[in-house]
Enzyme design. Structure first.
Site, PDB file in Angstrom:
ATOM      1  N   GLN A 105       0.892  -1.042   0.053  1.00  0.00           N
ATOM      2  CA  GLN A 105      -0.026  -0.036   0.099  1.00  0.00           C
ATOM      3  C   GLN A 105       0.914   1.183   0.058  1.00  0.00           C
ATOM      4  OE1 GLN A 105      -2.232   1.216   3.569  1.00  0.00           O
ATOM      5  NE2 GLN A 105      -4.091   1.153   2.251  1.00  0.00           N
ATOM      6  N   TYR A 176      -6.345   9.872   5.169  1.00  0.00           N
ATOM      7  CA  TYR A 176      -5.136  10.474   4.925  1.00  0.00           C
ATOM      8  C   TYR A 176      -5.169  11.268   3.563  1.00  0.00           C
ATOM      9  CZ  TYR A 176      -2.991   6.988   7.852  1.00  0.00           C
ATOM     10  OH  TYR A 176      -2.712   6.223   9.083  1.00  0.00           O
ATOM     11  N   ARG A 224      -7.941   1.823  -2.286  1.00  0.00           N
ATOM     12  CA  ARG A 224      -8.787   1.802  -1.193  1.00  0.00           C
ATOM     13  C   ARG A 224      -9.380   2.962  -0.893  1.00  0.00           C
ATOM     14  NH1 ARG A 224      -7.079  -1.010   4.961  1.00  0.00           N
ATOM     15  NH2 ARG A 224      -9.075  -2.375   4.574  1.00  0.00           N
ATOM     16  N   GLY A 322      -8.427  -8.703   8.540  1.00  0.00           N
ATOM     17  CA  GLY A 322      -7.134  -8.160   9.115  1.00  0.00           C
ATOM     18  C   GLY A 322      -7.023  -8.955  10.396  1.00  0.00           C
ATOM     19  N   ARG A 323      -7.503  -8.495  11.505  1.00  0.00           N
ATOM     20  CA  ARG A 323      -7.439  -8.867  12.877  1.00  0.00           C
ATOM     21  C   ARG A 323      -7.500 -10.451  13.050  1.00  0.00           C
ATOM     22  NH1 ARG A 323     -10.791  -4.430  15.675  1.00  0.00           N
ATOM     23  NH2 ARG A 323     -11.980  -4.886  13.701  1.00  0.00           N
ATOM     24  N   CYS A 353      -3.390  -5.139  19.295  1.00  0.00           N
ATOM     25  CA  CYS A 353      -2.921  -4.704  17.909  1.00  0.00           C
ATOM     26  C   CYS A 353      -2.797  -3.128  17.775  1.00  0.00           C
ATOM     27  CB  CYS A 353      -3.731  -5.204  16.712  1.00  0.00           C
ATOM     28  SG  CYS A 353      -5.333  -5.081  17.054  1.00  0.00           S
ATOM     29  N   GLU A 415      -9.520 -28.863  36.720  1.00  0.00           N
ATOM     30  CA  GLU A 415     -10.372 -27.892  36.837  1.00  0.00           C
ATOM     31  C   GLU A 415     -11.515 -28.450  38.063  1.00  0.00           C
ATOM     32  OE1 GLU A 415     -11.449 -24.767  36.158  1.00  0.00           O
ATOM     33  OE2 GLU A 415     -13.218 -25.333  37.509  1.00  0.00           O
ATOM     34  N   LYS A 433     -21.271  -9.911  23.330  1.00  0.00           N
ATOM     35  CA  LYS A 433     -20.008 -10.489  23.530  1.00  0.00           C
ATOM     36  C   LYS A 433     -19.792 -11.753  22.792  1.00  0.00           C
ATOM     37  CE  LYS A 433     -17.442  -9.427  26.817  1.00  0.00           C
ATOM     38  NZ  LYS A 433     -16.359  -8.287  27.188  1.00  0.00           N
TER      39      LYS A 433
HETATM   40  C1  LIG Z   1     -18.043 -10.248  32.798  1.00  0.00           C
HETATM   41  C2  LIG Z   1     -16.828 -10.411  32.497  1.00  0.00           C
HETATM   42  C3  LIG Z   1     -16.576  -9.796  31.068  1.00  0.00           C
HETATM   43  C4  LIG Z   1     -15.075  -9.630  30.923  1.00  0.00           C
HETATM   44  N1  LIG Z   1     -14.820  -9.279  29.629  1.00  0.00           N
HETATM   45  C5  LIG Z   1     -13.412  -9.371  29.069  1.00  0.00           C
HETATM   46  C6  LIG Z   1     -13.090  -8.887  27.834  1.00  0.00           C
HETATM   47  O1  LIG Z   1     -13.967  -8.429  27.007  1.00  0.00           O
HETATM   48  N2  LIG Z   1     -11.842  -8.757  27.624  1.00  0.00           N
HETATM   49  C7  LIG Z   1     -10.977  -9.312  28.470  1.00  0.00           C
HETATM   50  O2  LIG Z   1      -9.978  -9.137  28.022  1.00  0.00           O
HETATM   51  N3  LIG Z   1     -11.221  -9.696  29.566  1.00  0.00           N
HETATM   52  C8  LIG Z   1     -12.380  -9.716  30.010  1.00  0.00           C
HETATM   53  N4  LIG Z   1     -12.602 -10.420  31.317  1.00  0.00           N
HETATM   54  C9  LIG Z   1     -11.718 -10.875  32.082  1.00  0.00           C
HETATM   55  C10 LIG Z   1     -11.137 -11.971  31.644  1.00  0.00           C
HETATM   56  O3  LIG Z   1     -12.421 -12.875  31.491  1.00  0.00           O
HETATM   57  C11 LIG Z   1     -10.350 -12.805  32.731  1.00  0.00           C
HETATM   58  O4  LIG Z   1      -9.160 -11.984  32.812  1.00  0.00           O
HETATM   59  C12 LIG Z   1      -9.886 -14.238  32.366  1.00  0.00           C
HETATM   60  O5  LIG Z   1     -11.070 -15.097  31.728  1.00  0.00           O
HETATM   61  C13 LIG Z   1      -9.099 -14.909  33.508  1.00  0.00           C
HETATM   62  O6  LIG Z   1      -8.730 -16.228  33.138  1.00  0.00           O
HETATM   63  P1  LIG Z   1      -8.083 -17.070  34.142  1.00  0.00           P
HETATM   64  O7  LIG Z   1      -7.761 -18.471  33.415  1.00  0.00           O
HETATM   65  O8  LIG Z   1      -6.746 -16.400  34.646  1.00  0.00           O
HETATM   66  O9  LIG Z   1      -8.857 -17.049  35.431  1.00  0.00           O
HETATM   67  P2  LIG Z   1     -10.634 -17.760  35.832  1.00  0.00           P
HETATM   68  O10 LIG Z   1     -11.340 -17.304  34.503  1.00  0.00           O
HETATM   69  O11 LIG Z   1     -10.860 -17.240  37.077  1.00  0.00           O
HETATM   70  O12 LIG Z   1     -10.314 -19.572  35.593  1.00  0.00           O
HETATM   71  C14 LIG Z   1      -9.618 -19.842  36.700  1.00  0.00           C
HETATM   72  C15 LIG Z   1     -10.292 -21.428  37.065  1.00  0.00           C
HETATM   73  O13 LIG Z   1      -9.703 -22.143  37.905  1.00  0.00           O
HETATM   74  C16 LIG Z   1     -10.660 -22.906  38.532  1.00  0.00           C
HETATM   75  N5  LIG Z   1      -9.884 -23.235  39.967  1.00  0.00           N
HETATM   76  C17 LIG Z   1      -9.912 -22.393  41.043  1.00  0.00           C
HETATM   77  N6  LIG Z   1      -9.163 -23.089  41.984  1.00  0.00           N
HETATM   78  C18 LIG Z   1      -8.630 -24.277  41.416  1.00  0.00           C
HETATM   79  C19 LIG Z   1      -8.135 -25.317  41.938  1.00  0.00           C
HETATM   80  N7  LIG Z   1      -7.420 -25.392  43.286  1.00  0.00           N
HETATM   81  N8  LIG Z   1      -8.051 -26.412  41.271  1.00  0.00           N
HETATM   82  C20 LIG Z   1      -8.468 -26.580  40.068  1.00  0.00           C
HETATM   83  N9  LIG Z   1      -9.064 -25.589  39.377  1.00  0.00           N
HETATM   84  C21 LIG Z   1      -9.280 -24.303  40.180  1.00  0.00           C
HETATM   85  C22 LIG Z   1     -11.786 -22.120  38.609  1.00  0.00           C
HETATM   86  O14 LIG Z   1     -12.954 -23.010  38.821  1.00  0.00           O
HETATM   87  C23 LIG Z   1     -11.932 -21.422  37.128  1.00  0.00           C
HETATM   88  O15 LIG Z   1     -12.461 -22.294  36.458  1.00  0.00           O
HETATM   89  C24 LIG Z   1     -13.983 -10.361  31.897  1.00  0.00           C
HETATM   90  C25 LIG Z   1     -14.481 -10.886  33.027  1.00  0.00           C
HETATM   91  C26 LIG Z   1     -15.776 -10.982  33.323  1.00  0.00           C
HETATM   92  C27 LIG Z   1     -16.013 -11.219  34.648  1.00  0.00           C
HETATM   93  C1  LIG Z   2      -2.977  -2.634  13.853  1.00  0.00           C
HETATM   94  C2  LIG Z   2      -3.651  -2.157  12.749  1.00  0.00           C
HETATM   95  C3  LIG Z   2      -2.811  -1.345  11.690  1.00  0.00           C
HETATM   96  C4  LIG Z   2      -3.503  -0.953  10.280  1.00  0.00           C
HETATM   97  N1  LIG Z   2      -2.778  -0.255   9.436  1.00  0.00           N
HETATM   98  C5  LIG Z   2      -3.502   0.130   8.491  1.00  0.00           C
HETATM   99  C6  LIG Z   2      -2.592   0.280   7.266  1.00  0.00           C
HETATM  100  O1  LIG Z   2      -1.556   0.363   7.460  1.00  0.00           O
HETATM  101  N2  LIG Z   2      -3.230   0.633   6.128  1.00  0.00           N
HETATM  102  C7  LIG Z   2      -4.763   0.646   5.949  1.00  0.00           C
HETATM  103  O2  LIG Z   2      -5.103   0.981   4.896  1.00  0.00           O
HETATM  104  N3  LIG Z   2      -5.589   0.171   7.120  1.00  0.00           N
HETATM  105  C8  LIG Z   2      -4.810  -0.256   8.159  1.00  0.00           C
HETATM  106  N4  LIG Z   2      -5.472  -0.941   9.097  1.00  0.00           N
HETATM  107  C9  LIG Z   2      -6.898  -1.146   9.019  1.00  0.00           C
HETATM  108  C10 LIG Z   2      -7.113  -2.718   8.489  1.00  0.00           C
HETATM  109  O3  LIG Z   2      -6.604  -2.704   7.347  1.00  0.00           O
HETATM  110  C11 LIG Z   2      -8.483  -2.857   8.418  1.00  0.00           C
HETATM  111  O4  LIG Z   2      -9.514  -2.310   7.615  1.00  0.00           O
HETATM  112  C12 LIG Z   2      -9.164  -3.102  10.032  1.00  0.00           C
HETATM  113  O5  LIG Z   2      -8.279  -3.837  10.671  1.00  0.00           O
HETATM  114  C13 LIG Z   2     -10.491  -3.653   9.987  1.00  0.00           C
HETATM  115  O6  LIG Z   2     -10.554  -5.010   9.239  1.00  0.00           O
HETATM  116  P1  LIG Z   2     -10.407  -6.197  10.330  1.00  0.00           P
HETATM  117  O7  LIG Z   2     -11.651  -6.074  11.364  1.00  0.00           O
HETATM  118  O8  LIG Z   2     -10.690  -7.590   9.554  1.00  0.00           O
HETATM  119  O9  LIG Z   2      -9.380  -6.214  11.156  1.00  0.00           O
HETATM  120  C14 LIG Z   2      -4.725  -1.269  10.357  1.00  0.00           C
HETATM  121  C15 LIG Z   2      -5.376  -2.169  11.426  1.00  0.00           C
HETATM  122  C16 LIG Z   2      -4.979  -2.443  12.623  1.00  0.00           C
HETATM  123  C17 LIG Z   2      -5.755  -3.029  13.538  1.00  0.00           C
HETATM  124  S1  SF4 Z   3      -5.394  -7.885  19.742  1.00  0.00           S
HETATM  125 FE1  SF4 Z   3      -7.666  -8.126  20.003  1.00  0.00          FE
HETATM  126  S2  SF4 Z   3      -8.522  -7.147  18.207  1.00  0.00           S
HETATM  127 FE2  SF4 Z   3      -6.485  -7.077  17.699  1.00  0.00          FE
HETATM  128  S3  SF4 Z   3      -6.090  -8.855  16.390  1.00  0.00           S
HETATM  129 FE3  SF4 Z   3      -5.551  -9.667  18.494  1.00  0.00          FE
HETATM  130  S4  SF4 Z   3      -7.643 -10.463  19.241  1.00  0.00           S
HETATM  131 FE4  SF4 Z   3      -8.022  -9.220  17.380  1.00  0.00          FE
END
Ligand SMILES: Cc1cc2nc3c(=O)[nH]c(=O)nc-3n(C[C@H](O)[C@H](O)[C@H](O)COP(=O)(O)OP(=O)(O)OC[C@H]3O[C@@H](n4cnc5c(N)ncnc54)[C@H](O)[C@@H]3O)c2cc1C
Ligand SMILES: Cc1cc2nc3c(=O)[nH]c(=O)nc-3n(C[C@H](O)[C@H](O)[C@H](O)COP(=O)(O)O)c2cc1C
Ligand code: SF4
Length: 643
Positions: A105, A176, A224, A322-323, A353, A415, A433
């Site tokens: 590009q 751009y 593009r 892409g992602r 990313c 587990e 989600k």
């Molecule tokens: C509602 C919600 C939404 C979220 N959304 C996001 C999001 O969009 N993006 C993001 O990055 N993060 C998100 N998170 C955070 C993410 O889900 C957690 O950081 C991640 O799932 C943690 O994973 P883990 O394996 O470390 O722990 P956990 O998920 O807590 O897993 C631990 C496991 O260990 C088991 N366990 C505990 N003690 C023992 C033992 N002694 N022996 C055997 N097993 C045991 C438990 O039963 C459990 O299954 C979210 C969290 C919540 C609650």
């Molecule tokens: C880390 C990152 C860097 C990107 N850099 C460019 C780029 O250099 N040129 C461009 O046209 N788009 C860029 N994009 C946009 C992607 O090409 C794409 O349009 C966007 O990620 C949405 O597609 P996806 O949902 O499949 O990832 C970038 C996206 C990400 C996540």
């Molecule tokens: S960092 Fe997150 S949004 Fe970016 S490619 Fe990885 S899973 Fe997808």
């Protein structure tokens, strides 16, 4: 869709290339190149992995075309000088050696060049109007300067051709310089390059003509653009369709790649988790209705299922993923092998990313810690095979088990509950989600492959460790929901609400304005019609959340009429609501149910009880006081690479 014939896998002619499938890896800045803009070994390794994964065509990231103001960011890849050709040649040859089309590009930053990243740069644009995101008033380009930039694109395309690329893509998207010329918001010139739609097209049309004249017929030239800028006064979908038609009608372009947005409308550019997948499908559909002579590429949070639907609907001819291909470079090969469920899904959180790029750090990935480490983090067999016990079947424990087994260790995952996935189970309940649900399913699938043993309903205890005598212990026991401190009645646990285990009233008060609290309130409002109020003791909600996801989550909370009350500390939970306090005194909020979402705390008690027994012990994920999917994956890989 298992056993079906995928249109995504059908070959297609694009310009000079007969592509083996319709999956495109779009241009994605990664910062793996050298600081001077030349190709590095890391960059080659990154693209090599994706080409080997079976993608039909790779469009290498945005590269600057001249040594003046085109460079939009520090460390950007360059096609601006002949010095770059040797490295670019290695890159193009590597990509092509796996049967993928290789394009690059070509872009010019214009007013979006950030002074933080390019101090002293001459910030130029069609008109002296700043982009809100960058905030610098650009200098208006003179006509001779415009002509010079047009020529620079043509010269850059020739360099790409000399380097052995199959083609080059002209970047007129994302705010751009070319985008600035076509946009009525940023171009208010009164000469032949501004004003009417025809005049605003002139810069792009001249570049298209000059590039084609320079490279001849035997080179693919793509275009593009942003099919909708999603900014006030910017290019609308309707005018975007006209723009695409004008460009395609030149018959000098081999494909149109429909993206969207500018720096001032980021969540649409990198569509977030809270939008539906295939976020820009309607834009490529619009372009398809007017562009009939060349293929149209669609992009925007596609997974293979939604991509296939877009192709089947005739809304695009190829799909950029892409992602999805950052997250799993083997996506095309897995699709071809019928292993769709084994494709590791991108969760659209943007935390590995693009967020890292904003801090000038090379990209990583929430679910794929090998990104950027392709040269030295291949899962080579471990020098000594060890007996590994993993406590906890959440995402961290499962990933540790998967990669430890890949390295040849003898692994057992324990587990304590009857279900795998830990917090991902409740996290993936709301409809919005979906990407996290996909990840949960992918994690569970990894436990069924037989590469490691799984013991369900088995709690790892000191006694079990002394009996099994593992050489390595990974403690991935996760975290628990905090209970809000308050007088009066007990509140309902947020996890129980999401898992449908709690009886809820119509008017709900959620204590805690972090991600879990806000998502729980949104879920109750959107899916059950609840009248939800979020109470947060800080002055704002969602502090520290990734910015684009935060923006869209707040928009959705507003649309669902979730009331947000900040600066209020909970004092008492009553039968009919809560009492909170702030500097002015007590405030009562009425409600039928009170839900606690005031964060999680690591299961330190269990962690401590398991430490000091096994000679090699690692603590990972939430148990290590890290609370993101990103950390679960990185902690797991780091532990396993050290074993
Ligand atoms: C509602 C919600 C939404 C979220 N959304 C996001 C999001 O969009 N993006 C993001 O990055 N993060 C998100 N998170 C955070 C993410 O889900 C957690 O950081 C991640 O799932 C943690 O994973 P883990 O394996 O470390 O722990 P956990 O998920 O807590 O897993 C631990 C496991 O260990 C088991 N366990 C505990 N003690 C023992 C033992 N002694 N022996 C055997 N097993 C045991 C438990 O039963 C459990 O299954 C979210 C969290 C919540 C609650
Ligand atoms: C880390 C990152 C860097 C990107 N850099 C460019 C780029 O250099 N040129 C461009 O046209 N788009 C860029 N994009 C946009 C992607 O090409 C794409 O349009 C966007 O990620 C949405 O597609 P996806 O949902 O499949 O990832 C970038 C996206 C990400 C996540
Ligand atoms: S960092 Fe997150 S949004 Fe970016 S490619 Fe990885 S899973 Fe997808």
């Amino acid at each position: 869709m298992s056993g079906k014939k995928w249109k995504l896998l059908e070959p297609i002619q694009v310009g000079t290339m007969k592509l083996k499938n319709r999956i495109v890896y779009p241009p994605i800045e990664n910062l793996f190149n050298n600081a001077d803009g030349s190709v590095s070994d890391d960059l080659i390794a990154y693209y090599e992995k994706r080409a080997r994964g079976g993608v039909g065509m790779i469009i290498v990231q945005n590269s600057h075309v001249d040594l003046k103001a085109s460079r939009s960011a520090i460390c950007q890849l360059s096609v601006a000088s002949h010095h770059m050709i040797a490295g670019l040649n290695k890159l193009a040859e590597t990509i092509k050696s796996y049967g993928a089309g290789a394009l690059i590009q070509m872009g010019h930053g214009g007013r979006q060049t950030s002074p933080d990243s390019m101090p002293g740069i001459d910030n130029v644009a069609p008109s002296p109007i700043p982009s809100k995101a960058v905030g610098v008033i650009p200098r208006e380009l003179t006509v001779p300067e415009i002509v010079e930039i047009e020529d620079a694109f043509a010269e850059a395309a020739v360099r790409a051709q000399m380097a052995g690329f199959d083609g080059a893509e002209i970047h007129s998207a994302h705010g751009y310089l070319l985008c600035q010329f076509i946009s009525p918001e940023s171009n208010v010139r009164t000469d032949e390059y501004g004003g009417t739609f025809e005049n605003r097209c002139r810069f792009a049309l001249n570049i298209v003509r000059k590039v084609r004249e320079a490279v001849g017929e035997n080179f693919t030239v793509g275009f593009r653009f942003s099919g909708d800028e999603y900014i006030e006064g910017g290019l609308s979908q309707e005018e975007g369709m006209q723009y695409a038609k004008v460009i395609a009608d030149t018959n000098k372009i081999d494909y149109i790649h429909v993206s969207a947005a500018t720096y001032d409308s980021f969540p649409h550019l990198f569509p977030v988790m809270y939008y539906d997948r295939g976020h820009m499908q309607h834009l490529s559909s619009g372009v398809k209705s007017v562009v009939k002579n060349i293929p149209v590429i669609s992009v925007g949070s596609y997974n293979v299922q939604v991509a296939e639907q877009a192709l089947q609907a005739g809304d695009a001819d190829l799909i950029s993923i892409g992602r999805g291909i950052i997250a799993d470079p083997d996506l095309p090969n897995k699709l071809a092998a019928g292993e769709v469920e084994d494709i590791r899904p991108c969760v659209l959180g943007n935390e590995g990313c693009i967020t890292r790029i904003f801090s000038w750090i090379p990209i990583g990935c929430e679910v794929n810690p090998e990104v950027g480490k392709e040269r030295f983090w291949e899962k080579t067999p471990a020098p000594i095979k060890k007996k590994v016990m993993i406590a906890g079947g959440g995402v961290a424990g499962i990933e540790a088990a998967r990669v430890a087994a890949l390295r040849g260790h003898d692994v057992t995952l324990y587990e304590k509950s009857g279900e795998l996935g830990g917090h991902l189970i409740e996290a993936s309940v709301p409809k919005f989600k979906g990407p996290v649900k996909d990840l949960l399913e992918w994690c569970v699938l990894q436990t069924k492959k037989g590469t490691f043993k799984v013991q369900m309903k088995t709690e790892v205890t000191k006694r079990l460790l002394e009996k099994e005598k593992p050489e390595v212990l990974v403690i991935a026991v996760g975290s628990q929901f905090c209970v809000p401190e308050a007088d009066g009645c007990e509140c309902i646990n947020g996890r129980d609400v999401l898992l449908g285990k709690a009886k809820m009233g119509k008017k709900v008060i959620v204590i805690g304005g972090g991600i879990v609290g806000c998502e729980t309130a949104l879920y109750l409002a959107e899916e059950f019609g609840a009248q939800a109020t979020v109470v947060e003791q800080l002055d704002d909600i969602l502090i520290g959340m990734e910015g684009m996801n935060r923006t869209v989550l707040i928009e959705r909370l507003e649309a669902a009429k979730v009331e947000i009350r900040t600066g209020l500390k909970l004092v008492e939970i009553k039968e009919d609501g809560v009492v909170c306090t702030n500097d002015s005194g007590n405030v009562e909020i009425k409600g039928d149910s009170v839900v606690g979402c005031t964060g999680v705390y690591p299961d330190t008690k269990t962690v401590e009880s398991l430490q000091g027994i096994v000679p090699e012990t690692y603590v990972i994920g939430d148990a290590a006081d890290h609370y993101k999917i990103y950390h679960a994956f990185y902690d797991a890989h780091e532990a396993v690479m050290r074993m």
